[in-house]
Enzyme design. Structure first.
Site, PDB file in Angstrom:
ATOM      1  N   ALA A  78       0.898  -1.015  -0.069  1.00 19.28           N
ATOM      2  CA  ALA A  78       0.053   0.095  -0.116  1.00 19.28           C
ATOM      3  C   ALA A  78       0.871   0.989  -0.027  1.00 19.28           C
ATOM      4  CB  ALA A  78      -0.948   0.107   1.219  1.00 19.28           C
ATOM      5  N   THR A  79       2.088   1.246   0.619  1.00 19.52           N
ATOM      6  CA  THR A  79       2.871   2.474   0.907  1.00 19.52           C
ATOM      7  C   THR A  79       3.182   2.776  -0.568  1.00 19.52           C
ATOM      8  OG1 THR A  79       3.221   1.859   2.983  1.00 19.52           O
ATOM      9  CG2 THR A  79       4.791   3.481   1.813  1.00 19.52           C
ATOM     10  N   GLN A 183      -6.853  -1.160   5.264  1.00 16.80           N
ATOM     11  CA  GLN A 183      -7.417  -1.872   6.448  1.00 16.80           C
ATOM     12  C   GLN A 183      -8.805  -2.564   6.228  1.00 16.80           C
ATOM     13  OE1 GLN A 183      -5.815  -2.945   9.152  1.00 16.80           O
ATOM     14  NE2 GLN A 183      -4.239  -1.439   9.199  1.00 16.80           N
ATOM     15  N   SER A 203      -2.702  -3.818   0.638  1.00 13.20           N
ATOM     16  CA  SER A 203      -1.509  -4.629   0.834  1.00 13.20           C
ATOM     17  C   SER A 203      -1.718  -6.277   1.059  1.00 13.20           C
ATOM     18  CB  SER A 203      -0.818  -4.192   2.128  1.00 13.20           C
ATOM     19  OG  SER A 203       0.160  -3.417   2.035  1.00 13.20           O
ATOM     20  N   HIS A 205      -0.122  -8.333   2.936  1.00 12.11           N
ATOM     21  CA  HIS A 205      -0.059  -8.937   4.122  1.00 12.11           C
ATOM     22  C   HIS A 205      -1.307  -8.674   5.461  1.00 12.11           C
ATOM     23  CE1 HIS A 205       1.632  -5.187   6.422  1.00 12.11           C
ATOM     24  NE2 HIS A 205       1.753  -4.860   5.297  1.00 12.11           N
ATOM     25  N   THR A 243      10.882  -6.947 -12.688  1.00 14.32           N
ATOM     26  CA  THR A 243      10.410  -8.093 -12.844  1.00 14.32           C
ATOM     27  C   THR A 243       9.315  -8.437 -11.826  1.00 14.32           C
ATOM     28  OG1 THR A 243      12.850  -8.920 -13.438  1.00 14.32           O
ATOM     29  CG2 THR A 243      11.189 -10.589 -12.800  1.00 14.32           C
ATOM     30  N   CYS A 329       6.889   6.711  24.773  1.00  9.98           N
ATOM     31  CA  CYS A 329       7.392   7.598  25.519  1.00  9.98           C
ATOM     32  C   CYS A 329       8.886   7.397  25.726  1.00  9.98           C
ATOM     33  CB  CYS A 329       6.901   6.961  27.095  1.00  9.98           C
ATOM     34  SG  CYS A 329       7.224   8.208  28.376  1.00  9.98           S
TER      35      CYS A 329
HETATM   36  N1  PMP Z   1      -2.120   2.382   5.060  1.00 11.01           N
HETATM   37  C1  PMP Z   1      -2.954   1.840   6.503  1.00 11.01           C
HETATM   38  C2  PMP Z   1      -4.174   2.416   6.807  1.00 11.01           C
HETATM   39  C3  PMP Z   1      -2.231   1.013   7.039  1.00 11.01           C
HETATM   40  O1  PMP Z   1      -2.658   0.317   7.962  1.00 11.01           O
HETATM   41  C4  PMP Z   1      -0.907   0.351   6.573  1.00 11.01           C
HETATM   42  C5  PMP Z   1      -0.053  -0.491   7.208  1.00 11.01           C
HETATM   43  N2  PMP Z   1      -0.068  -0.326   8.601  1.00 11.01           N
HETATM   44  C6  PMP Z   1      -0.185   1.111   5.333  1.00 11.01           C
HETATM   45  C7  PMP Z   1      -1.322   2.012   4.561  1.00 11.01           C
HETATM   46  C8  PMP Z   1       0.853   0.778   4.742  1.00 11.01           C
HETATM   47  O2  PMP Z   1       0.851  -0.437   4.339  1.00 11.01           O
HETATM   48  P1  PMP Z   1       2.333  -1.351   3.788  1.00 11.01           P
HETATM   49  O3  PMP Z   1       3.103  -1.148   5.195  1.00 11.01           O
HETATM   50  O4  PMP Z   1       1.831  -2.673   3.704  1.00 11.01           O
HETATM   51  O5  PMP Z   1       2.780  -0.614   2.761  1.00 11.01           O
END
Ligand code: PMP
Length: 409
Positions: A78-79, A183, A203, A205, A243, A329
């Site tokens: 997703a990132t 999510q 994503s 995972h 690839t 913290c």
């Molecule tokens: N967006 C949201 C709402 C997420 O919860 C996350 C992962 N915690 C990400 C983006 C990023 O996903 P990834 O680390 O798989 O790229």
């Protein structure tokens, strides 16, 4: 008990961070490491075999969210999907980027990058339940065109945005919409065509698929904004190069298929576990707060505050469960969650927050153990907490917080 305890590990209640790969997914992936291992660009038998697997994987995902296969781009997660969609579109259109401060760090990072590049960025308002202020959005869009990025399900609070009217507003004012569905994908119903979204990130995972693979959905007529000039159009439609990791794509497609086949039943099961947790913890302890909208959420994410306890300490004290805290913290500096902060949650509530994320393997027994551990940890910490004593004496301890820093003394 869930899948963790046969190994004597803590009970995993952090499914929003990541999920274990489903054995069925792993089984489907395995042949693509050493049997069907061709490069999809090769013109021989092995290439064709790999390309067929990739094509089927793409089609499966497209079917799951009701879009065309040509609108699914495989990415590393997703990132990367969000980076491609947002940075390239803004670079091309030179318009404003709108998002909210409650977004995931990956989107906040993009906003920072755009600001560093002197591109206009505007943070939208959310209410104290974490829901987007739609009137404010309209006011902004009336005067400024751009790309709006909204998280469908918030990763810390589980708050579910009412996305349809947001999309409609964006389009009414000739703006584009990107949805971070990381999510939400495979957990709540996402008919992307019906929602008319322009871009969406997810994503593998988070849905019991492999790590290192994700998707970017991009509406066909918006691909011109994110295509790389002179890139090979045969690789991910000229949007991403390199690839293609076919085993990961096949795994993601299987994970997507499995998740989409049981969305309603899982939602119902998880909602019951959520309620069980909330009822029991509130029954055991006073001053418990559930953060975020209770009427619009994904039930698998519970953001709960144990007033008078510091979230991290509670987390460390609850040894039989693996959960996340909403605060960190370091020495005498306390940073509270940027999400709860943006929602206007009082610092002492935000500071005592934890995220319990329920998933496919969570059972009622797991929830009971979590409640037991958290109850004992809270009672223990409160018994030695000066903050708790002040709260009980009716002292407003929030006066002692200053922009996320707790003033000792
Ligand atoms: N967006 C949201 C709402 C997420 O919860 C996350 C992962 N915690 C990400 C983006 C990023 O996903 P990834 O680390 O798989 O790229």
């Amino acid at each position: 008990m869930g899948c963790n305890n046969q190994h004597n590990k803590p009970i995993y209640l952090d499914y929003a961070a990541t999920t274990p790969c489903d054995p069925r997914v792993l089984e489907v992936m395995l042949p693509y490491f050493n049997d069907v291992y061709g490069n999809i660009n090769s013109l021989h038998y092995y290439g064709a075999e790999a390309l067929e697997a990739l094509t089927n994987a793409r089609q499966q995902i497209a079917n799951d969210i009701n879009v065309s296969a040509e609108e699914i781009i495989f990415t590393s997660g997703a990132t990367e999907s969000s980076n491609i969609a947002i940075l390239r579109t803004i670079e091309k259109l030179k318009q404003c980027f709108f998002t909210a401060k409650t977004q995931h760090a990956s989107i906040i990072g993009i906003a920072d990058r755009l600001q560093a590049l002197k591109q206009p960025v505007h943070f939208l308002k959310v209410n104290n339940e974490g829901l987007l202020d739609i009137n404010y959005l309209e006011e902004q869009l009336k005067t400024n065109q751009g790309l709006v990025s909204i998280c469908l399900v918030n990763n810390e609070t589980g708050v579910l945005q009412n996305i349809k009217p947001i999309v409609e507003l964006c389009h009414k004012y000739n703006s584009l919409i990107h949805v971070d569905a990381t999510q939400a994908y495979g957990k709540i119903c996402c008919d992307i065509k019906a929602l008319d979204i322009d871009f969406m990130s997810a994503s593998g995972h988070k849905i019991y698929g492999p790590k290192g693979i994700g998707i970017l959905y991009c509406k066909r007529d918006k691909q011109k904004y994110i295509r790389v000039p002179r890139a090979n159009p045969d690789i991910e439609f000229g949007i991403r190069a390199g690839t293609i990791p076919v085993p990961l794509c096949v795994g993601l497609a299987e994970a997507s298929k499995l998740s989409h086949s049981c969305i309603d039943a899982e939602l119902e099961r998880i909602a019951k576990l959520r309620q069980l947790f909330i009822d029991k913890i509130k029954n055991n302890l006073e001053e418990i707060y559930i953060n975020g909208a209770q009427t619009s959420n994904y039930p698998g994410i519970i953001n709960v505050s144990f007033r008078g306890c510091e979230g991290e300490s509670l987390m460390m004290e609850s040894k039989r469960i693996a959960i996340s805290s909403g605060s960190a913290c370091t020495s005498n500096k306390l940073t509270i969650s940027h999400v709860l902060d943006a929602m206007g949650v009082a610092p002492d509530i935000a500071q005592s927050s934890l995220r319990i994320a329920i998933g496919r393997h969570t059972t009622e027994e797991d929830i009971n153990i979590a409640v037991e551990d958290l109850t004992n940890a809270t009672l223990k910490l409160r018994s030695i907490s000066a903050v708790w004593d002040m709260i009980k004496a009716g002292i407003d301890i929030n006066k002692r917080f200053e922009r996320g820093i707790y003033k000792h003394g």
